[in-house]
Design an enzyme around this catalytic site. Structure first.
Site, PDB file in Angstrom:
ATOM      1  N   ILE A  40      49.973  11.424  21.163  1.00 22.70           N
ATOM      2  CA  ILE A  40      49.640  11.351  22.589  1.00 22.70           C
ATOM      3  C   ILE A  40      50.778  10.533  23.182  1.00 22.70           C
ATOM      4  O   ILE A  40      50.832   9.315  23.022  1.00 22.70           O
ATOM      5  CB  ILE A  40      48.268  10.698  22.835  1.00 22.70           C
ATOM      6  CG1 ILE A  40      47.167  11.526  22.173  1.00 22.70           C
ATOM      7  CG2 ILE A  40      48.016  10.568  24.346  1.00 22.70           C
ATOM      8  CD1 ILE A  40      45.773  10.938  22.282  1.00 22.70           C
ATOM      9  N   PRO A  41      51.734  11.189  23.837  1.00 22.20           N
ATOM     10  CA  PRO A  41      53.042  10.575  24.107  1.00 22.20           C
ATOM     11  C   PRO A  41      53.089   9.607  25.294  1.00 22.20           C
ATOM     12  O   PRO A  41      53.759   9.864  26.296  1.00 22.20           O
ATOM     13  CB  PRO A  41      53.931  11.794  24.341  1.00 22.20           C
ATOM     14  CG  PRO A  41      53.003  12.801  24.947  1.00 22.20           C
ATOM     15  CD  PRO A  41      51.681  12.586  24.265  1.00 22.20           C
ATOM     16  N   CYS A  42      52.435   8.477  25.147  1.00 23.72           N
ATOM     17  CA  CYS A  42      52.484   7.474  26.218  1.00 23.72           C
ATOM     18  C   CYS A  42      53.895   6.899  26.369  1.00 23.72           C
ATOM     19  O   CYS A  42      54.232   6.348  27.419  1.00 23.72           O
ATOM     20  CB  CYS A  42      51.450   6.376  25.994  1.00 23.72           C
ATOM     21  SG  CYS A  42      51.552   5.581  24.391  1.00 23.72           S
ATOM     22  N   HIS A  43      54.743   7.066  25.355  1.00 29.32           N
ATOM     23  CA  HIS A  43      56.132   6.598  25.450  1.00 29.32           C
ATOM     24  C   HIS A  43      56.919   7.387  26.500  1.00 29.32           C
ATOM     25  O   HIS A  43      57.971   6.951  26.944  1.00 29.32           O
ATOM     26  CB  HIS A  43      56.829   6.664  24.088  1.00 29.32           C
ATOM     27  CG  HIS A  43      56.928   8.050  23.515  1.00 29.32           C
ATOM     28  ND1 HIS A  43      55.890   8.652  22.834  1.00 29.32           N
ATOM     29  CD2 HIS A  43      57.938   8.953  23.545  1.00 29.32           C
ATOM     30  CE1 HIS A  43      56.257   9.858  22.457  1.00 29.32           C
ATOM     31  NE2 HIS A  43      57.507  10.070  22.873  1.00 29.32           N
TER      32      HIS A  43
END
Length: 196
Positions: free
Chosen positions: A155-158
């Site tokens: 889950i690409p919160c970056h």
């Protein structure tokens, strides 16, 4: 039953994965000290693998039976992460089950829609959610929800950045965020000098 997999030798250090009932439920960045403490405890022993440094090594790892005693989800997650850290855009994601409030899950769903190699500002994501809700949403609320993401990278919160390309708000540290964006060739221009 919860299972743990430690992955070593990634470009961002060690990674700890947790699975339950065929889903990845957590991905976090672990120090060697955390690994040693966990491994020496009375808890259930984790599975441990090194991430490959090349596609050739990955191919040989797949031919070996290193996944024999592991849950299938760990094989899927390992292969996905191995390709990711080799600079590939792996698809599809392994099955994920993120815990959180309804709002946090809404933010996680929006994060999943940010494509590999792209970024979005907290403000842009807030506007998307506000539009769907037909109301208002603050960038700070989105940032707080993204900070509760239990399954980093997948889950690409970056991929969330501040206004004007500023790197902000990554619970595992801006250095890891910078490295992940560099892997995806999506590091904002303003940040590329700091990555050298």
């Amino acid at each position: 039953m919860k299972e743990i997999l430690f992955l070593h030798k990634s470009s961002v250090g060690s990674i700890e994965l947790e699975s339950e009932d065929g889903f990845i439920t957590r991905l976090s960045f672990a120090s060697d000290k955390e690994f040693n403490t966990f491994y020496e405890s009375d808890k259930q022993k984790p599975f441990v693998l090194d991430l490959p440094s090349s596609l050739e090594i990955l191919n040989s790892v797949q031919k070996e039976n290193v996944f024999l005693d592991m849950p299938k989800i760990f094989k899927e997650a390992f292969l996905w992460l191995a390709l990711y850290f080799l600079g590939e855009n792996p698809e599809p994601l392994p099955p994920l089950k993120a815990q959180g409030t309804e709002f946090q899950k809404e933010v996680f769903k929006e994060l999943l829609m940010i494509p590999y190699g792209k970024t979005k500002t907290y403000g842009e994501l807030a506007k998307n959610i506000a539009k769907k809700r037909q109301g208002r949403m603050s960038a700070q609320a989105v940032g707080q929800a993204a900070g509760k993401n239990p399954i980093a990278i997948f889950i690409p919160c970056h991929r969330l950045i501040g206004a004007k390309g500023k790197l902000t708000g990554f619970s595992s540290g801006l250095d890891i965020k910078r490295k992940l964006l560099a892997i995806e060739n999506s590091l904002p221009e303003e940040q590329k000098e700091q990555n050298l």
